[in-house]
Design an enzyme around this catalytic site. Structure first.
Site, mmCIF file in Angstrom:
data_model
loop_
_atom_site.group_PDB
_atom_site.id
_atom_site.type_symbol
_atom_site.label_atom_id
_atom_site.label_comp_id
_atom_site.label_asym_id
_atom_site.label_seq_id
_atom_site.Cartn_x
_atom_site.Cartn_y
_atom_site.Cartn_z
ATOM 1 N N ASP A 299 11.119 4.961 -9.643
ATOM 2 C CA ASP A 299 10.841 5.548 -10.956
ATOM 3 C C ASP A 299 11.647 6.812 -11.207
ATOM 4 O O ASP A 299 12.015 7.117 -12.355
ATOM 5 C CB ASP A 299 9.348 5.847 -11.099
ATOM 6 N N LYS B 91 -0.498 -4.148 -3.237
ATOM 7 C CA LYS B 91 -1.812 -3.615 -2.840
ATOM 8 C C LYS B 91 -1.895 -2.164 -3.303
ATOM 9 O O LYS B 91 -1.373 -1.275 -2.640
ATOM 10 C CB LYS B 91 -2.037 -3.708 -1.339
ATOM 11 N N SER C 105 0.815 -1.209 0.000
ATOM 12 C CA SER C 105 0.000 0.000 0.000
ATOM 13 C C SER C 105 0.854 1.267 0.000
ATOM 14 O O SER C 105 1.617 1.514 -0.909
ATOM 15 C CB SER C 105 -0.960 -0.062 1.196
#
Length: 486
Positions: A292, A306, A281
């Site tokens: 990224d 999740k 999460s």
């Protein structure tokens, strides 16, 4: 109760306009009426709706849309504020054993006289020796809600003492470890994402030296997530103003991106993030953004996956509903959510969309994969548990030896496990039926040495000091130090 059902169906928009909502509601009421009047055993309205109809309505959607009865909804609100009832005790859980490692000053456990090495034999009459680890965990969780009676045996004593501890509200910090792994190299563990996580993390970084740090290992292993705002605050400590942190896409809302605020003043030291299969999460949001943007090296195991946006809807009668309303995507466009089982969940089609299956690229052009969860830059698994390690850990040999050793020896923080200490441990284990071959002892010498020192430090100086010793043999931390050039 009817208002609760109507609120659920209306706010969740589970039925299309073409459905005959009044007829559907009447069918539910008629079914309940028949059950109430004719069932072999009495059925309460709470049992029928709170435990049956409403959870059944949500079960087919996805694994994370859930209904909260009044007690659960109140607990949810307390969890969000990081305030929970407890006794202030750090324990070691083993099959049939609960051993005290540390009591926090001023807490119910400290006031009652619990001390490191104490063996908790029973809680509220339930004998610990008859329970497995999962049952013990459940028992301890339930005991924190009301006064608990403990049967305790002190180290070196056969007498059983009975204590009554009354739980109190305790602020649970989400940043629970901060120390140095080496010169200029910090380590911080974040166990969850709560309303104060960003502030706690910044304070921990400043405690270690702030921008004077050369590098930082941020441990998000076993972090189940929490508040998304806390994840945004955390990411903003490391990313440049204006950089995207996460995107949200849902059926009833246009895509929305969260970016680092323009007033952010991020740290510039090198960063490594540790994850495993229980990292989920909000923790995955932070990890995905760091990866990224090439801001951190990610190490460990692939994360849980999740990435469903849970919106909490308060309802009547002090109940609530957590409903999946959208999905989270990393800055490069990867879906965090792992594909769901199409045979079980209606949301499976969305989570298995082709866009989550492809190849993506970081800011510097490195290839990263989608499809759910965050795949580390370096896959590092924990060491396998062999038979000798399992026996020594499962029998609490290290913890019990540490308790006996500290009863007869005073140690300082420069303590080392000498050959004499190792020999004493071998005798201790042998007396308890653990007699491996000489070659087994020899091959496990480094492991045994570290575990002895870890448990002695746990009980003598607190579990944070013990963690620092254990980190010296953690393969993920060691690989992170290598990746950081430390």
């Amino acid at each position: 109760m009817l208002r609760c059902i109507l609120a659920l169906l209306g706010s969740a928009a589970l039925l299309s306009a073409a459905d005959d909502l009044p007829a559907q509601i009447k069918s539910v009421i008629d079914a309940y009426s028949i059950v109430e009047q004719n069932a072999a055993d009495p059925v309460s309205s709470e049992q029928a709706f709170y435990q049956g109809a409403i959870p059944g309505l949500l079960r087919r959607l996805d694994p994370h849309s859930v209904f909260f009865d009044p007690g659960q909804f109140e607990q949810l609100k307390k969890m969000e504020s990081s305030t929970q009832k407890g006794f202030g005790t750090v324990v070691s859980l083993l099959p049939g054993r609960v051993i005290v490692l540390q009591t926090l000053p001023g807490t119910p456990s400290a006031k009652a006289g619990l001390a490191p090495g104490d063996d908790i034999l029973a809680v509220n009459g339930y004998i610990i020796g008859r329970l497995d680890v999962d049952q013990i965990t459940e028992l301890l969780s339930e005991s924190r809600q009301r006064p608990a009676q403990l049967d305790v045996r002190r180290p070196g004593s056969s007498r059983i003492e009975r204590m009554v501890l009354t739980p109190q509200d305790m602020q649970s910090p989400s940043v629970d470890r901060a120390y140095f792994l080496g010169a200029g190299v910090g380590y911080i563990r974040v166990s969850s994402f709560d309303e104060n996580t960003g502030k706690e993390l910044k304070a921990a970084i400043e405690k270690l030296g702030g921008d004077r740090l050369v590098s930082l290992v941020l441990d998000l292993r076993n972090n189940p997530g929490g508040l998304v705002d806390a994840a945004l605050d955390t990411a903003s400590l490391f990313l440049r103003p204006g950089q995207k942190i996460v995107s949200v896409r849902g059926r009833h809302s246009a895509e929305k991106s969260e970016v680092v605020p323009s007033i952010a003043t991020p740290y510039g030291f090198k960063l490594a993030i540790l994850v495993n299969s229980k990292t989920a999460s909000a923790a995955e949001i932070v990890t995905g953004a760091m990866q990224d943007h090439d801001r951190a090296t990610v190490l460990g195991e692939p994360s849980y996956g999740k990435g469903l946006v849970q919106s909490v809807f308060p309802m009547s009668a002090n109940t609530g509903l957590a409903l999946t309303t959208a999905l989270y995507y990393t800055p490069s466009g990867r879906s965090i959510q792992k594909p769901l089982d199409a045979a079980r969940f209606e949301l499976a089609g969305t989570t298995s969309h082709n866009k989550t299956q492809g190849i993506y690229h970081t800011d510097k052009g490195r290839t990263v994969t989608g499809g759910g969860g965050i795949t580390p830059d370096f896959i590092v698994y924990p060491p396998e548990m062999n038979r000798l390690r399992a026996v020594l850990d499962g029998s609490a040999s290290f913890t019990n030896f540490a308790t006996e050793y500290l009863r007869d020896h005073k140690v300082t923080e420069d303590f080392e496990v000498t050959p004499q200490v190792l020999a004493a441990f071998q005798v201790f284990a042998s007396e308890r039926g653990i007699q491996p071959s000489v070659s087994d002892w020899s091959s496990e010498r480094a492991f045994v040495t570290n575990r002895i020192k870890t448990e002695i430090f746990n009980q003598a100086f607190g579990v944070e000091k013990g963690d620092q010793i254990e980190a010296q043999r953690d393969p993920v931390i060691l690989k992170a130090l290598e990746a950081l050039g430390s």
